[in-house]
Design a protein around this motif. Structure first.
Motif, short mmCIF file in Angstrom:
data_model
loop_
_atom_site.label_atom_id
_atom_site.label_comp_id
_atom_site.label_asym_id
_atom_site.label_seq_id
_atom_site.Cartn_x
_atom_site.Cartn_y
_atom_site.Cartn_z
N ARG A 95 -8.86 -7.42 -5.58
CA ARG A 95 -8.29 -6.07 -5.22
C ARG A 95 -8.11 -5.22 -6.50
NH1 ARG A 95 -5.42 -4.99 -0.50
NH2 ARG A 95 -6.77 -6.63 0.26
N TRP B 204 -3.28 0.67 -3.38
CA TRP B 204 -2.54 -0.57 -3.46
C TRP B 204 -1.75 -0.84 -4.60
CZ3 TRP B 204 -1.57 -3.60 0.79
CH2 TRP B 204 -2.62 -3.59 1.86
N THR C 146 -10.88 -2.94 -7.23
CA THR C 146 -11.46 -1.87 -6.60
C THR C 146 -10.77 -0.67 -6.98
OG1 THR C 146 -9.70 -2.24 -4.90
CG2 THR C 146 -11.75 -3.49 -4.67
N GLN D 245 0.90 -1.20 0.09
CA GLN D 245 0.19 -0.02 0.08
C GLN D 245 0.97 1.32 0.06
OE1 GLN D 245 -2.67 0.57 3.49
NE2 GLN D 245 -4.08 1.77 2.23
N ASP E 101 -8.02 -13.32 -4.19
CA ASP E 101 -8.20 -12.15 -3.54
C ASP E 101 -7.55 -10.88 -4.41
OD1 ASP E 101 -9.90 -13.27 -1.75
OD2 ASP E 101 -8.50 -13.43 -0.12
N CYS E 102 -6.52 -11.38 -4.98
CA CYS E 102 -5.42 -10.23 -5.56
C CYS E 102 -6.31 -10.03 -6.68
CB CYS E 102 -4.39 -11.03 -6.17
SG CYS E 102 -3.27 -9.85 -6.51
N PHE F 254 -7.01 0.37 -5.84
CA PHE F 254 -5.88 -0.28 -6.62
C PHE F 254 -5.42 0.78 -7.79
CE2 PHE F 254 -3.02 -2.87 -9.17
CZ PHE F 254 -2.50 -3.57 -8.08
N LEU G 163 -2.00 -11.92 -0.50
CA LEU G 163 -3.42 -12.34 -0.99
C LEU G 163 -3.33 -13.43 -1.78
CD1 LEU G 163 -3.18 -8.76 -0.73
CD2 LEU G 163 -5.70 -9.27 -1.90
#
Lengths: 349, 349
Positions: free
Chosen positions: A261, A170, A264, A158, A257-258, A267, A253
């Protein structure tokens, strides 16, 4: 629509998002090649051009008879690398003091080398490169773990809330721009140490894995970026630690999940191509699952070379095209000639 | 020039060779989109067009007012998949009996599906696809071994001397075209068994690793090919065995020897992209070693999607372009509009 199909569309939409300029920027605005020493090194939009017109001693703005496409040329009377760098920098400092461009508020006294055909022509403040659409090169490291129960897992960082660009977003585990005087793997190793404290005995496992290219546009300007990607398998018990204050957290992750992410708004858009490329190369995004697969791969490798070969266009227009162009300069003239003709056509109407 | 530099130029020249049509074919000849049900599925050169003109009940050859680009349309009166397939096949069998095209001498009663936007529009004899510049899809498996002393080694196959295309040439360990009714991984598994007798317990380790796209032209016609690539790590003691008579030998080469083999005229030109992509992804061809690295990666992923979206061009020309095209059909219109304008421009002169 099945849940798989939904995910596919989201991947393509994301690939279109980091290629917003490639996909429609060329039609939207009047853009001109930026030429130094007879070679194209950038693209300039009209909102920047109107301010460069105030510096006729530095920029020659003229039409081009052969292609009918206007161009912006750095004064060819400047003798060498140093004079070109100094003259351009004087303008940039003026523009910065006039508060004309948000990009220049991020001035950081870090230079990017502007090259054509591997010859360094000048260096330019990093924050200014989006105004001139200068091709930018960076490195990224995909840090990953083969977890015994979770499978492939990926480390993300992050970004610090105090960073000039994309604060708090991220991002890939390690990334950085190529600066003057540093090699590609050398930059990766340096950034691995500064951003994630990766020790020498781990960084020696770095594997060069290709590059991704995309053409993004933001309020800051144009980003024709090429990122050299490296993969680094890490031991289960290793945890990255930031050393330069540019990262506020790291998180491991799962591949699944990656993917979530990356979709979103937390990112960094321009880091998504590296993650998608990694997941494709490691079999986590496949052609059987993703209906738009070939399009997505295409948008991870857009032909920036083709869009930046103004010189080649000239050479090509003077002679009969050959089946096999002998050298790199002729590369992809097909597409380039289309661009020049398109612009000529628009003007004629 | 150092020995490294020599090798680099050879790699770029090879990448230009398997993209000879992409790099200069568009300028050389009068090409027209081949349109089925309002969607572009191919490109037709004038040497093929002149024979299709004899079948006006099957092909509508006409100018297009909006783009000023001529096009070849399969008669839109044909009702469905079957009627389109039958009508086209009748023409193909005629052309074959007239001995007009070398490509049709390789007739093999194997069908390729012609699709647009994932919808199957018709199927076409595999040997005929180069005449219509129909996009072809295949799978390739990079079979490799991590040798304790030699490092990464790669299995290559030598094609049988009796094969219709590229007889006797060296090729990837396993490869094959996607035929009607088969999935992508399914095709890879089938070919792995037929061509190299890879048993189930090994083939389960197949890793999908992306795709390469290039645009090659030969005496047979046009090859806008996309190859889905898979990596398969094999045990040291495994030796591939051919089961279908299409392979005459297998050989295990070090990465270095594999690069040399790819440069020889004994290697199938259109299989080289898969090997180069593999060596790049596994860190054996790197950006620090190869000055043309980003150009080579670009030529492993040429924008075929952009060259085959005639329908998108129409849609785009009717409305203001948007920053983020919402769906796949609008993808890469930027480049496409250039092509249409170029052709219009040429006609106007």
């Amino acid at each position: 629509m099945s849940s798989t199909e939904v995910k596919l569309s989201r991947l393509l939409i994301l690939a279109q998002k980091f290629n917003n300029f490639y996909l429609s920027g060329f039609q939207k605005c009047d853009i001109r090649p930026f030429v130094v020493e007879g070679q194209q090194v950038g693209l300039i939009k009209s909102d920047v051009l109107k301010h460069l017109e105030k510096y006729p001693e530095v920029f020659c703005i003229r039409a081009c008879e052969q292609t009918k496409q206007g161009l912006v040329e750095l004064n060819p009377a400047f003798r060498d690398y140093n004079e070109r760098t100094e003259q351009l920098e004087k303008v940039l400092r003026n523009l910065r003091s006039e508060n004309l461009f948000p990009a220049l508020q991020g001035w950081r006294d870090e230079y990017f080398e502007v090259k054509a055909d591997c010859k360094a022509l000048l260096k330019m403040e990093r924050a200014a490169t989006p105004l001139f659409g200068v091709r930018k090169y960076g490195v990224d490291i995909n840090g990953y773990v083969r977890h015994p129960t979770l499978g492939l897992c990926i480390w993300l960082q992050q970004r610090s809330n105090t960073k000039e660009t994309w604060p708090g977003k991220w991002d890939n585990m390690v990334g950085g721009g190529l600066s003057v005087g540093f090699g590609i793997k050398e930059t990766a190793i340096k950034e691995a140490s500064e951003e994630a404290s990766i020790p020498c005995d781990l960084v020696k496992n770095l594997v060069s894995a290709g590059c991704v290219s995309f053409y993004f546009e933001s309020r800051q300007g144009l980003f024709p970026n090429t990122e050299y990607v490296f993969d680094l398998e890490l031991p289960l018990d290793f945890v990255p630690q930031n050393a330069d204050g540019e990262v506020q957290a790291f998180e491991l992750l799962t591949a699944k999940d990656c993917v979530e992410r990356v979709f979103t708004s937390d990112f960094k858009t321009t880091s998504a191509p590296v993650v998608i490329d990694f997941l494709i190369r490691h079999g986590h995004i496949t052609a059987d699952d993703v209906v738009d697969f070939t399009q997505i791969v295409e948008l991870l490798h857009v032909p920036l070379q083709s869009l930046y070969t103004y010189k080649a266009r000239f050479q090509q227009s003077k002679k009969q095209p050959q089946l096999l162009p002998g050298g790199s300069k002729n590369c992809n003239c097909a597409i380039l000639q289309k661009i020049s003709v398109e612009n000529g056509h628009k003007k004629a109407n």
